[in-house]
Write an enzyme that holds these catalytic residues in place. Structure first.
Site, PDB file in Angstrom:
ATOM      1  N   HIS A   1      -7.994  -5.411  -0.668  1.00 55.56           N
ATOM      2  CA  HIS A   1      -6.616  -4.745  -0.220  1.00 55.56           C
ATOM      3  C   HIS A   1      -5.931  -5.747   1.154  1.00 55.56           C
ATOM      4  CE1 HIS A   1      -4.398  -1.023   0.000  1.00 55.56           C
ATOM      5  NE2 HIS A   1      -4.182  -1.028   1.418  1.00 55.56           N
TER       6      HIS A   1
ATOM      7  N   ASP B   1      -9.940  -4.713  -4.684  1.00 50.51           N
ATOM      8  CA  ASP B   1      -9.001  -3.669  -3.567  1.00 50.51           C
ATOM      9  C   ASP B   1     -10.089  -2.415  -3.569  1.00 50.51           C
ATOM     10  OD1 ASP B   1      -7.464  -1.834  -2.231  1.00 50.51           O
ATOM     11  OD2 ASP B   1      -5.643  -2.672  -2.906  1.00 50.51           O
TER      12      ASP B   1
ATOM     13  N   SER C   1       0.898  -1.197   0.097  1.00 53.19           N
ATOM     14  CA  SER C   1      -0.129   0.144   0.055  1.00 53.19           C
ATOM     15  C   SER C   1       0.771   1.229   0.036  1.00 53.19           C
ATOM     16  CB  SER C   1      -1.023  -0.016   1.029  1.00 53.19           C
ATOM     17  OG  SER C   1      -2.006   0.819   1.114  1.00 53.19           O
TER      18      SER C   1
END
Length: 146
Positions: free
Chosen positions: A125, A93, A42
Protein backbone atom coordinates in the site's frame (compact mmCIF):
# COMPACT_ATOMS: atom_id res chain seq x y z
CA UNK A 1 -15.04 0.99 8.78
CA UNK A 2 -15.26 0.13 5.11
CA UNK A 3 -19.03 0.35 4.74
CA UNK A 4 -19.47 1.70 1.22
CA UNK A 5 -22.84 3.32 1.98
CA UNK A 6 -21.26 5.33 4.80
CA UNK A 7 -18.27 6.22 2.64
CA UNK A 8 -20.55 7.46 -0.17
CA UNK A 9 -22.51 9.61 2.30
CA UNK A 10 -19.28 11.15 3.55
CA UNK A 11 -18.06 11.79 0.00
CA UNK A 12 -21.40 13.47 -0.75
CA UNK A 13 -20.90 15.69 2.31
CA UNK A 14 -17.47 16.90 1.19
CA UNK A 15 -18.26 17.09 -2.54
CA UNK A 16 -19.65 20.68 -2.48
CA UNK A 17 -16.65 21.86 -0.46
CA UNK A 18 -14.22 20.20 -2.87
CA UNK A 19 -15.98 21.58 -5.95
CA UNK A 20 -15.98 25.08 -4.45
CA UNK A 21 -12.26 24.77 -3.61
CA UNK A 22 -11.45 23.53 -7.13
CA UNK A 23 -13.45 26.36 -8.75
CA UNK A 24 -11.53 28.90 -6.68
CA UNK A 25 -8.11 27.41 -7.49
CA UNK A 26 -8.89 27.00 -11.18
CA UNK A 27 -10.08 30.61 -11.41
CA UNK A 28 -6.93 31.85 -9.61
CA UNK A 29 -4.83 30.04 -12.20
CA UNK A 30 -6.97 31.02 -15.21
CA UNK A 31 -7.92 27.37 -15.85
CA UNK A 32 -11.17 25.46 -16.38
CA UNK A 33 -12.40 22.12 -15.11
CA UNK A 34 -11.59 20.60 -18.52
CA UNK A 35 -7.91 21.35 -17.75
CA UNK A 36 -7.95 19.42 -14.46
CA UNK A 37 -6.60 16.00 -13.55
CA UNK A 38 -7.24 14.87 -9.99
CA UNK A 39 -4.58 12.74 -8.29
CA UNK A 40 -5.28 10.63 -5.24
CA UNK A 41 -3.87 7.89 -3.04
CA UNK A 42 -6.04 5.28 -1.30
CA UNK A 43 -9.09 7.14 0.05
CA UNK A 44 -8.01 10.12 -2.06
CA UNK A 45 -8.39 7.95 -5.16
CA UNK A 46 -11.86 6.89 -4.04
CA UNK A 47 -12.92 10.51 -3.53
CA UNK A 48 -11.29 11.69 -6.78
CA UNK A 49 -13.01 8.97 -8.82
CA UNK A 50 -16.41 9.61 -7.29
CA UNK A 51 -16.06 13.34 -7.74
CA UNK A 52 -14.82 13.13 -11.32
CA UNK A 53 -17.45 10.63 -12.43
CA UNK A 54 -20.48 12.20 -10.75
CA UNK A 55 -20.08 15.98 -10.81
CA UNK A 56 -21.60 18.10 -13.57
CA UNK A 57 -18.30 19.78 -14.40
CA UNK A 58 -16.24 17.68 -16.82
CA UNK A 59 -12.58 17.20 -15.96
CA UNK A 60 -9.72 15.81 -18.01
CA UNK A 61 -8.75 12.86 -15.86
CA UNK A 62 -8.00 10.99 -12.67
CA UNK A 63 -4.71 9.43 -11.64
CA UNK A 64 -5.37 7.09 -8.74
CA UNK A 65 -3.00 5.06 -6.61
CA UNK A 66 -4.19 2.15 -4.40
CA UNK A 67 -7.91 2.82 -4.64
CA UNK A 68 -11.03 2.37 -6.71
CA UNK A 69 -14.67 3.23 -7.20
CA UNK A 70 -17.03 3.22 -4.22
CA UNK A 71 -20.43 1.86 -5.29
CA UNK A 72 -23.89 2.24 -3.81
CA UNK A 73 -25.49 -0.65 -1.93
CA UNK A 74 -27.08 -1.72 -5.21
CA UNK A 75 -23.61 -1.92 -6.78
CA UNK A 76 -24.07 1.10 -9.04
CA UNK A 77 -22.63 4.54 -9.59
CA UNK A 78 -24.37 7.38 -11.43
CA UNK A 79 -21.92 8.56 -14.06
CA UNK A 80 -22.23 12.12 -15.36
CA UNK A 81 -18.75 12.48 -16.83
CA UNK A 82 -16.17 10.32 -18.59
CA UNK A 83 -12.65 11.50 -17.72
CA UNK A 84 -9.51 9.61 -18.72
CA UNK A 85 -8.50 7.34 -15.86
CA UNK A 86 -5.23 5.73 -14.78
CA UNK A 87 -5.28 3.38 -11.79
CA UNK A 88 -2.06 2.06 -10.27
CA UNK A 89 -2.04 -0.56 -7.53
CA UNK A 90 0.45 -2.67 -5.64
CA UNK A 91 0.11 -6.42 -6.16
CA UNK A 92 0.89 -6.92 -2.46
CA UNK A 93 -1.38 -4.15 -1.11
CA UNK A 94 -2.42 -5.23 2.38
CA UNK A 95 -4.85 -2.32 2.97
CA UNK A 96 -6.84 -1.99 -0.26
CA UNK A 97 -6.98 -5.29 -2.15
CA UNK A 98 -5.92 -5.26 -5.80
CA UNK A 99 -9.37 -6.61 -6.70
CA UNK A 100 -10.75 -3.12 -6.05
CA UNK A 101 -8.72 -1.79 -8.98
CA UNK A 102 -9.71 -4.75 -11.14
CA UNK A 103 -13.41 -4.31 -10.35
CA UNK A 104 -13.16 -0.57 -10.98
CA UNK A 105 -11.60 -1.20 -14.39
CA UNK A 106 -14.45 -3.55 -15.35
CA UNK A 107 -17.10 -1.03 -14.25
CA UNK A 108 -15.40 1.86 -16.05
CA UNK A 109 -14.89 -0.06 -19.28
CA UNK A 110 -18.54 -1.16 -19.23
CA UNK A 111 -19.38 2.58 -19.17
CA UNK A 112 -16.99 3.22 -22.11
CA UNK A 113 -14.59 5.24 -19.99
CA UNK A 114 -10.99 5.21 -21.19
CA UNK A 115 -9.15 3.43 -18.37
CA UNK A 116 -5.64 2.15 -18.00
CA UNK A 117 -4.55 0.03 -15.05
CA UNK A 118 -1.16 -1.01 -13.79
CA UNK A 119 -0.48 -3.70 -11.21
CA UNK A 120 2.98 -3.19 -9.68
CA UNK A 121 4.71 -6.35 -8.46
CA UNK A 122 6.34 -6.34 -5.01
CA UNK A 123 4.48 -3.17 -3.98
CA UNK A 124 2.19 -2.94 -0.96
CA UNK A 125 0.00 0.00 0.00
CA UNK A 126 2.28 2.69 -1.29
CA UNK A 127 3.82 4.39 -4.29
CA UNK A 128 7.24 3.46 -5.62
CA UNK A 129 9.41 4.83 -8.45
CA UNK A 130 7.75 2.59 -11.04
CA UNK A 131 4.29 3.81 -10.00
CA UNK A 132 5.49 7.44 -10.07
CA UNK A 133 6.90 6.99 -13.58
CA UNK A 134 3.63 5.53 -14.86
CA UNK A 135 1.71 8.40 -13.26
CA UNK A 136 4.08 10.96 -14.75
CA UNK A 137 3.56 9.53 -18.26
CA UNK A 138 -0.22 9.70 -17.83
CA UNK A 139 -0.08 13.32 -16.65
CA UNK A 140 2.29 14.40 -19.43
CA UNK A 141 0.18 12.61 -22.07
CA UNK A 142 -3.03 14.40 -21.12
CA UNK A 143 -1.86 17.69 -19.63
CA UNK A 144 0.40 18.51 -22.57
CA UNK A 145 -2.15 17.36 -25.14
CA UNK A 146 -3.73 20.26 -26.98
Amino acid sequence: DRDQTRILKEIDLVKPVLISFLKKKLKQNNLNFKDLILVGFSQGTMVALNLALTMEEKIKGVLGYSGGIILSKSGKIKISSKPKICLIHGNDDEIVPKKMMEKSKTILEEKNILTETHLIQELGHGINDKALNIGEKFLVKYLLKC
